[in-house]
Design a protein around this motif. Sequence first.
Motif, PDB file in Angstrom:
ATOM      1  N   UNK A 292      13.451  36.246  42.213  1.00  7.65           N
ATOM      2  CA  UNK A 292      14.615  37.096  41.913  1.00  7.65           C
ATOM      3  C   UNK A 292      14.192  38.357  41.154  1.00  7.65           C
ATOM      4  N   UNK A 293      13.301  38.196  40.195  1.00  4.88           N
ATOM      5  CA  UNK A 293      12.832  39.344  39.417  1.00  4.88           C
ATOM      6  C   UNK A 293      12.126  40.350  40.336  1.00  4.88           C
ATOM      7  N   UNK A 294      11.247  39.850  41.178  1.00  5.72           N
ATOM      8  CA  UNK A 294      10.522  40.710  42.119  1.00  5.72           C
ATOM      9  C   UNK A 294      11.503  41.431  43.036  1.00  5.72           C
ATOM     10  N   UNK A 295      12.478  40.699  43.577  1.00  3.49           N
ATOM     11  CA  UNK A 295      13.448  41.296  44.491  1.00  3.49           C
ATOM     12  C   UNK A 295      14.230  42.419  43.828  1.00  3.49           C
ATOM     13  N   UNK A 296      14.604  42.238  42.582  1.00  6.95           N
ATOM     14  CA  UNK A 296      15.368  43.260  41.855  1.00  6.95           C
ATOM     15  C   UNK A 296      14.519  44.501  41.630  1.00  6.95           C
ATOM     16  N   UNK A 297      13.282  44.331  41.202  1.00  8.32           N
ATOM     17  CA  UNK A 297      12.404  45.482  40.961  1.00  8.32           C
ATOM     18  C   UNK A 297      12.152  46.242  42.262  1.00  8.32           C
ATOM     19  N   UNK A 298      11.895  45.533  43.342  1.00 10.68           N
ATOM     20  CA  UNK A 298      11.690  46.188  44.640  1.00 10.68           C
ATOM     21  C   UNK A 298      12.955  46.931  45.058  1.00 10.68           C
ATOM     22  N   UNK A 299      14.115  46.318  44.868  1.00 11.59           N
ATOM     23  CA  UNK A 299      15.386  46.967  45.192  1.00 11.59           C
ATOM     24  C   UNK A 299      15.560  48.256  44.389  1.00 11.59           C
ATOM     25  N   UNK A 300      15.259  48.205  43.094  1.00 10.21           N
ATOM     26  CA  UNK A 300      15.369  49.403  42.254  1.00 10.21           C
ATOM     27  C   UNK A 300      14.380  50.478  42.706  1.00 10.21           C
ATOM     28  N   UNK A 301      13.161  50.069  43.065  1.00  6.20           N
ATOM     29  CA  UNK A 301      12.171  51.025  43.532  1.00  6.20           C
ATOM     30  C   UNK A 301      12.640  51.742  44.790  1.00  6.20           C
ATOM     31  N   UNK A 302      13.129  50.975  45.750  1.00 11.03           N
ATOM     32  CA  UNK A 302      13.599  51.552  47.014  1.00 11.03           C
ATOM     33  C   UNK A 302      14.764  52.495  46.764  1.00 11.03           C
ATOM     34  N   UNK A 303      15.720  52.058  45.973  1.00 10.04           N
ATOM     35  CA  UNK A 303      16.900  52.890  45.691  1.00 10.04           C
ATOM     36  C   UNK A 303      16.517  54.162  44.932  1.00 10.04           C
ATOM     37  N   UNK A 304      15.548  54.059  44.030  1.00  6.94           N
ATOM     38  CA  UNK A 304      15.151  55.222  43.226  1.00  6.94           C
ATOM     39  C   UNK A 304      14.389  56.266  44.037  1.00  6.94           C
ATOM     40  N   UNK A 305      13.797  55.855  45.151  1.00  6.13           N
ATOM     41  CA  UNK A 305      13.053  56.785  45.999  1.00  6.13           C
ATOM     42  C   UNK A 305      13.968  57.620  46.886  1.00  6.13           C
ATOM     43  N   UNK A 306      15.189  57.148  47.081  1.00  3.20           N
ATOM     44  CA  UNK A 306      16.078  57.880  48.007  1.00  3.20           C
ATOM     45  C   UNK A 306      16.980  58.851  47.280  1.00  3.20           C
TER      46      UNK A 306
END
Length: 99
Positions: A85-99
């Motif tokens: 869950x922690x990994x999924x959240x960080x990846x989600x934030x990374x993807x969203x922050x790049x757009x």
Amino acid sequence: METIFNYDSPSVALAKLKEKGYTVDFNVEFDSISNAVDEFTIDYLYRYEGATDPGDESTVYGIRNLNTEEKGVFVAGDLSLIEGRKRDIIVQLEIRSKS
């Protein structure tokens, strides 16, 4: 999001972020992100890639709450080794922050 590669060390990245007001340790206080993912964004991402040892690789995230302006850091080695869950959240934030 500003991405910086090959900084001196994670401690240098943490010191730079602390100077900018990123004081909450989200490795400890991760529930505040987990409970309101949509309220957070990654402002800074520091990646350190060890020249000789892949085990030296790490990432330091400067994370901010969009509503409260609370700022903090999250430090990760290899994201694949972080719990699901922690990994999924960080990846989600990374993807969203790049757009």
